[in-house]
Design a protein around this motif. Sequence first.
Motif, PDB file in Angstrom:
ATOM      1  N   SER A  69      32.812  59.519  32.107  1.00 22.97           N
ATOM      2  CA  SER A  69      32.509  59.997  33.457  1.00 22.97           C
ATOM      3  C   SER A  69      32.286  58.853  34.439  1.00 22.97           C
ATOM      4  O   SER A  69      32.490  59.012  35.644  1.00 22.97           O
ATOM      5  CB  SER A  69      31.276  60.898  33.432  1.00 22.97           C
ATOM      6  OG  SER A  69      30.088  60.141  33.224  1.00 22.97           O
ATOM      7  N   GLN A  78      36.463  57.063  34.374  1.00 20.61           N
ATOM      8  CA  GLN A  78      37.755  57.730  34.352  1.00 20.61           C
ATOM      9  C   GLN A  78      37.883  58.894  35.345  1.00 20.61           C
ATOM     10  O   GLN A  78      38.989  59.402  35.524  1.00 20.61           O
ATOM     11  CB  GLN A  78      38.042  58.252  32.941  1.00 20.61           C
ATOM     12  CG  GLN A  78      38.200  57.161  31.904  1.00 20.61           C
ATOM     13  CD  GLN A  78      39.389  56.245  32.207  1.00 20.61           C
ATOM     14  OE1 GLN A  78      40.460  56.702  32.604  1.00 20.61           O
ATOM     15  NE2 GLN A  78      39.197  54.946  32.031  1.00 20.61           N
ATOM     16  N   LEU A  79      36.828  59.309  35.960  1.00 22.20           N
ATOM     17  CA  LEU A  79      36.929  60.420  36.911  1.00 22.20           C
ATOM     18  C   LEU A  79      37.640  59.965  38.175  1.00 22.20           C
ATOM     19  O   LEU A  79      37.547  58.799  38.566  1.00 22.20           O
ATOM     20  CB  LEU A  79      35.537  60.960  37.248  1.00 22.20           C
ATOM     21  CG  LEU A  79      34.795  61.600  36.072  1.00 22.20           C
ATOM     22  CD1 LEU A  79      33.415  62.066  36.495  1.00 22.20           C
ATOM     23  CD2 LEU A  79      35.579  62.765  35.486  1.00 22.20           C
ATOM     24  N   LYS A  80      38.314  60.900  38.832  1.00 18.81           N
ATOM     25  CA  LYS A  80      39.208  60.533  39.930  1.00 18.81           C
ATOM     26  C   LYS A  80      38.640  60.842  41.308  1.00 18.81           C
ATOM     27  O   LYS A  80      38.733  60.024  42.216  1.00 18.81           O
ATOM     28  CB  LYS A  80      40.554  61.232  39.743  1.00 18.81           C
ATOM     29  CG  LYS A  80      41.286  60.795  38.480  1.00 18.81           C
ATOM     30  CD  LYS A  80      42.599  61.542  38.293  1.00 18.81           C
ATOM     31  CE  LYS A  80      43.303  61.086  37.015  1.00 18.81           C
ATOM     32  NZ  LYS A  80      44.582  61.818  36.794  1.00 18.81           N
ATOM     33  N   THR A  81      38.078  62.018  41.508  1.00 16.15           N
ATOM     34  CA  THR A  81      37.640  62.384  42.850  1.00 16.15           C
ATOM     35  C   THR A  81      36.225  61.879  43.105  1.00 16.15           C
ATOM     36  O   THR A  81      35.417  61.716  42.175  1.00 16.15           O
ATOM     37  CB  THR A  81      37.681  63.903  43.045  1.00 16.15           C
ATOM     38  OG1 THR A  81      36.646  64.508  42.273  1.00 16.15           O
ATOM     39  CG2 THR A  81      39.028  64.473  42.631  1.00 16.15           C
ATOM     40  N   ARG A  82      35.911  61.669  44.371  1.00 13.60           N
ATOM     41  CA  ARG A  82      34.584  61.190  44.734  1.00 13.60           C
ATOM     42  C   ARG A  82      33.518  62.219  44.381  1.00 13.60           C
ATOM     43  O   ARG A  82      32.416  61.857  43.951  1.00 13.60           O
ATOM     44  CB  ARG A  82      34.546  60.886  46.234  1.00 13.60           C
ATOM     45  CG  ARG A  82      33.285  60.138  46.685  1.00 13.60           C
ATOM     46  CD  ARG A  82      33.315  59.927  48.187  1.00 13.60           C
ATOM     47  NE  ARG A  82      34.494  59.173  48.577  1.00 13.60           N
ATOM     48  CZ  ARG A  82      35.054  59.242  49.788  1.00 13.60           C
ATOM     49  NH1 ARG A  82      34.555  60.058  50.700  1.00 13.60           N
ATOM     50  NH2 ARG A  82      36.115  58.511  50.085  1.00 13.60           N
ATOM     51  N   SER A 131      31.453  63.514  50.039  1.00 16.91           N
ATOM     52  CA  SER A 131      32.609  63.408  49.147  1.00 16.91           C
ATOM     53  C   SER A 131      33.932  63.642  49.872  1.00 16.91           C
ATOM     54  O   SER A 131      34.996  63.338  49.319  1.00 16.91           O
ATOM     55  CB  SER A 131      32.479  64.413  47.997  1.00 16.91           C
ATOM     56  OG  SER A 131      32.558  65.740  48.477  1.00 16.91           O
ATOM     57  N   GLN A 183      33.553  64.391  41.884  1.00 13.57           N
ATOM     58  CA  GLN A 183      33.303  64.320  40.449  1.00 13.57           C
ATOM     59  C   GLN A 183      32.467  63.094  40.097  1.00 13.57           C
ATOM     60  O   GLN A 183      31.553  63.163  39.274  1.00 13.57           O
ATOM     61  CB  GLN A 183      34.624  64.285  39.696  1.00 13.57           C
ATOM     62  CG  GLN A 183      35.412  65.581  39.744  1.00 13.57           C
ATOM     63  CD  GLN A 183      36.782  65.460  39.096  1.00 13.57           C
ATOM     64  OE1 GLN A 183      37.230  64.360  38.766  1.00 13.57           O
ATOM     65  NE2 GLN A 183      37.464  66.587  38.919  1.00 13.57           N
ATOM     66  N   LYS A 184      32.764  61.984  40.731  1.00 18.47           N
ATOM     67  CA  LYS A 184      32.029  60.749  40.439  1.00 18.47           C
ATOM     68  C   LYS A 184      30.555  60.860  40.835  1.00 18.47           C
ATOM     69  O   LYS A 184      29.686  60.251  40.202  1.00 18.47           O
ATOM     70  CB  LYS A 184      32.683  59.574  41.157  1.00 18.47           C
ATOM     71  CG  LYS A 184      34.057  59.202  40.608  1.00 18.47           C
ATOM     72  CD  LYS A 184      34.669  58.072  41.410  1.00 18.47           C
ATOM     73  CE  LYS A 184      36.065  57.712  40.878  1.00 18.47           C
ATOM     74  NZ  LYS A 184      36.689  56.622  41.667  1.00 18.47           N
ATOM     75  N   ASN A 235      46.003  68.294  38.355  1.00 15.25           N
ATOM     76  CA  ASN A 235      44.627  68.051  38.768  1.00 15.25           C
ATOM     77  C   ASN A 235      43.743  69.281  38.569  1.00 15.25           C
ATOM     78  O   ASN A 235      42.593  69.180  38.129  1.00 15.25           O
ATOM     79  CB  ASN A 235      44.575  67.611  40.232  1.00 15.25           C
ATOM     80  CG  ASN A 235      45.098  66.195  40.421  1.00 15.25           C
ATOM     81  OD1 ASN A 235      45.087  65.405  39.478  1.00 15.25           O
ATOM     82  ND2 ASN A 235      45.550  65.879  41.617  1.00 15.25           N
ATOM     83  N   GLU A 273      42.964  69.615  34.908  1.00 13.27           N
ATOM     84  CA  GLU A 273      41.958  68.635  34.503  1.00 13.27           C
ATOM     85  C   GLU A 273      40.562  69.063  34.958  1.00 13.27           C
ATOM     86  O   GLU A 273      39.586  68.915  34.219  1.00 13.27           O
ATOM     87  CB  GLU A 273      42.304  67.264  35.077  1.00 13.27           C
ATOM     88  CG  GLU A 273      43.512  66.604  34.412  1.00 13.27           C
ATOM     89  CD  GLU A 273      43.855  65.276  35.050  1.00 13.27           C
ATOM     90  OE1 GLU A 273      43.277  64.973  36.114  1.00 13.27           O
ATOM     91  OE2 GLU A 273      44.701  64.554  34.496  1.00 13.27           O
ATOM     92  N   GLN A 274      40.475  69.610  36.177  1.00 15.09           N
ATOM     93  CA  GLN A 274      39.184  70.042  36.683  1.00 15.09           C
ATOM     94  C   GLN A 274      38.640  71.203  35.861  1.00 15.09           C
ATOM     95  O   GLN A 274      37.452  71.228  35.521  1.00 15.09           O
ATOM     96  CB  GLN A 274      39.307  70.443  38.154  1.00 15.09           C
ATOM     97  CG  GLN A 274      39.477  69.266  39.095  1.00 15.09           C
ATOM     98  CD  GLN A 274      39.572  69.706  40.543  1.00 15.09           C
ATOM     99  OE1 GLN A 274      39.626  70.890  40.850  1.00 15.09           O
ATOM    100  NE2 GLN A 274      39.590  68.748  41.453  1.00 15.09           N
TER     101      GLN A 274
END
Length: 550
Positions: A399, A402-406, A343, A408-409, A5, A8-9
Amino acid sequence: MMNKNQAEQKWLYGILIALAVMVYITGLFPATTVDSAKYATVSREIFHSGNWIHLKICGHPYLQKPPLLFWLGAIFFHLFGVSIVAFKIPTLLFTLLGIYSVYRFGKLIYDEKTGRIAAAIYGISEAMFLYNMDVHTDALLTANIIFGTWQIAEYLDKRKLVNYILGFIGIGLAMISKGFIGLVVPVIAIGGYLLMKKDFRTLFSPKWIGGILILALILFPVLKGLYDQFGIEGIKFYFWSNNIDRIRGEYSHFKHDYFFSLHTMAYIFLPWSLYTFSAFVNDARQWAQHHFKLKNPKVVYNYSVIVVLLLVVSISSQQSPHYLLPAIPFIAMVTARFINEISTTNQKIKTQKLLFIFRNLIVFLTWPVIFVTAFYFFPVHQPIIWATLLLLLVFQIFSLFQLKTRLQKLLVPLMISIISLTFVSNTVYMPSALKYHGPIQASLLYDKLAQPQTPLYTYDYGLYETCFYPKTASKMVESKEELIHLLNSQTPFWLITTQKGYETILQQNNHEITQKYIFPYKKLTNLSLRFMNPKTRNSTLKKIYLLKIK
């Protein structure tokens, strides 16, 4: 070791930083008009004359703005030659300082994560992109205000002398960026915080006298230059007229728009403005629930500036979007804290859903504007621009799904949307629209056609592009009598003028126009859909003439 993770970040944020840098760099190249061209002209005068204290524009004493932007422009002209790119670079460097200051200030007030979010949304925002492309004194002012205020806040927290000195240096630079407002905003922030804490001992401490001495040292060459050229009226203008008289409407009169700050913030702080309004409502509710007892008193640094500055701008008789710029760093920190809270909590589900609606609304409004501009308003023919837009669109779709965390979204899709929109503005809209700014095009043609030592004049045109873009700065013909005298002379010259000026020349019998070139003219600060639309564009255009008179 770094987990998946984290890797990826870093990959994601590395791409975002690279894209933001790309947009800032593309903003260096478009020519600028009106105020920005005027400021570049003052820098050019310093560069050629070597007089750094007595500011002039087209040979006339200049009063309207303090000199920091002009000094920096002249320094970079010495380093890289006279060009609009060299003029813009210092503002970009100070903007980077401002972004770092927002990060550190946000970390001081809230926590490191909030500081990082604040720096990201401040640096990737329409306000910062726009005022680094169309350079005004306000971007320098804002960067120095947030740097100086952060340093003084650090001093109050840690009592280190270096923060005290740097804080007043930052405030001093803010004051020689745009005037007394450079001191007022930090005083509101620091004073509001100390008043809320009822720390009157610090508020009225004699230790502040040392800071006043630092400010006096920084201001001395500015005030000396003003006094030498304008006497006591120059000093009065700096401390009073340049700010207070503008608020009172002494220079221009506008109808009061008491909602100016709100609707202006809605677009100048894109794509974050809807998040910002939500943050204001959320904070107001929380304070009301706790009977306005603040868990974190340091938020007053932000809200004292936001409330006072937005209120003053809204009741001002002279209103302009860039007047709100000094509030943007403080607004960014408030917005960042709200995004960080939303978030990380599993509560406030309705608020989360509302923010995602806001996010989608901004994204799905942005891309039609991008494609209409690139396909229809100003059709793009460069493959590299289409390739970049295609990659940005793919990244945008990624974006959204496929983004995972709130976090990032909430952040990344909006970052990509404003990066994409500004990229099109810098590489498609501005270069295309500038073809319709006749004075610049006439200046460039004069450079190609004119013989050395053949002077250039302007008549019936009061802006300053023709003093900056030609190799030989133009001289303004300020009256009809002066024009007639010039026509009666035997010296060949070139003249840039309007339709009215051209007709005035035709009325005279003792002249000879040997060459005539006509350029379309649209003042780019007065945009309209009619100008953007190719079918109606011609109806919005005036004429600018480049004449050789023998």
